[in-house]
Design an enzyme around this catalytic site. Sequence first.
Site, mmCIF file in Angstrom:
data_model
loop_
_atom_site.group_PDB
_atom_site.id
_atom_site.type_symbol
_atom_site.label_atom_id
_atom_site.label_comp_id
_atom_site.label_asym_id
_atom_site.label_seq_id
_atom_site.Cartn_x
_atom_site.Cartn_y
_atom_site.Cartn_z
ATOM 1 N N PRO A 2 0.809 -1.211 0.000
ATOM 2 C CA PRO A 2 0.000 0.000 0.000
ATOM 3 C C PRO A 2 0.854 1.278 0.000
ATOM 4 O O PRO A 2 2.004 1.260 0.387
ATOM 5 C CB PRO A 2 -0.791 -0.116 1.307
ATOM 6 N N GLU A 3 0.212 2.375 -0.436
ATOM 7 C CA GLU A 3 0.847 3.680 -0.420
ATOM 8 C C GLU A 3 0.030 4.607 0.484
ATOM 9 O O GLU A 3 -0.827 4.149 1.241
ATOM 10 C CB GLU A 3 0.978 4.229 -1.845
ATOM 11 N N LYS A 57 3.561 5.834 4.943
ATOM 12 C CA LYS A 57 2.793 4.609 4.717
ATOM 13 C C LYS A 57 2.627 3.797 5.997
ATOM 14 O O LYS A 57 2.188 2.648 5.944
ATOM 15 C CB LYS A 57 3.494 3.742 3.667
ATOM 16 N N HIS A 96 0.649 -12.394 11.646
ATOM 17 C CA HIS A 96 1.747 -12.495 12.598
ATOM 18 C C HIS A 96 1.439 -11.885 13.960
ATOM 19 O O HIS A 96 2.119 -12.194 14.943
ATOM 20 C CB HIS A 96 2.998 -11.848 12.018
ATOM 21 N N ARG A 115 5.246 -11.065 3.068
ATOM 22 C CA ARG A 115 6.640 -10.887 2.649
ATOM 23 C C ARG A 115 7.493 -10.242 3.739
ATOM 24 O O ARG A 115 8.706 -10.183 3.621
ATOM 25 C CB ARG A 115 6.697 -10.075 1.352
ATOM 26 N N ARG A 155 16.251 20.857 -4.513
ATOM 27 C CA ARG A 155 16.694 19.506 -4.860
ATOM 28 C C ARG A 155 17.224 19.446 -6.288
ATOM 29 O O ARG A 155 16.936 20.300 -7.127
ATOM 30 C CB ARG A 155 15.543 18.502 -4.723
ATOM 31 N N ARG A 264 12.053 1.757 -10.774
ATOM 32 C CA ARG A 264 10.725 1.155 -10.801
ATOM 33 C C ARG A 264 10.118 1.487 -12.147
ATOM 34 O O ARG A 264 10.441 2.493 -12.766
ATOM 35 C CB ARG A 264 9.834 1.736 -9.687
#
Length: 279
Positions: A2-3, A57, A96, A115, A155, A264
């Site tokens: 998810p984002e 996230k 978990h 994962r 940047r 990506r």
Amino acid sequence: MPELPEAEVVVRQLRVHLLGAQLNECRVGRADIVREGLLTLSWYYGARLEAVERYGKSVALGFKREDELRYFVAELGMTGLLLFRETQTKYPQHVHVRMSFTGGRESELRYWNPRRFGRLSLLDRAGLDRYRARRFGVDPLTVPRDEFVRLMQARRGRLKPLLMHQQVIAGIGNIYANEILFRAKLHPNREVNWLREATISKLYDTMQAVLHESISCGGSSVKDFYAPDGTEGRYKCRHLVYGKEGQPCPNRCGRMIRRLQSERSSFFCPACQSNRLPG
């Protein structure tokens, strides 16, 4: 995945269903799913859930006991989900952590992560502040426009990797970076330091619009995302370029969506997002 939009959907559901509930028990199936603070787990028993916040996230559950706040921070990572008890999962062996509550609309919250790229952290206030400082840049939903413009102007490098740099802008991943850049008509490899202030301002508006629209649709259920109540996000039906390689550009410019392989996969229109256009 998810984002940010998916994490925000999770936060809003948890606030509705569990805010004010008391944590009675937390069963941890494997110790390595807890990054830090496992030895403090017993402190949380009997504490009430006073706050649910999103950082990038990640989802932070704030528990209060005897005027002290401590936090469960769940990294959703690539496959992490927070699910209510009745929500079915494909592989239940990857649940978990199970948290049992009383006094809320739901009796259990589970952390499912096949994962295990994400982890849980149990933190006091100072620990949460350190966690946030080292992991997250500005939040794209709340950062003021002028601060965003100054940040971008300071940047260098390619635009898409910067949008996805979590220590600069927290929460945007590959899916939304593709969608934002297409709508803003900016090539993924555009050099940030060549962007004019007006272009950065347009990028800001587009970024906010895409993220808010996705949240209103419940996020994007690409691969394995489900909200805690099991619902799927509908924004994937509004994706214009992500995963659309070889399909006609939705702007009807006559070109096909292409895939650019870098860190990506980037999906873009070579006409609408030309890298030769002025900044």
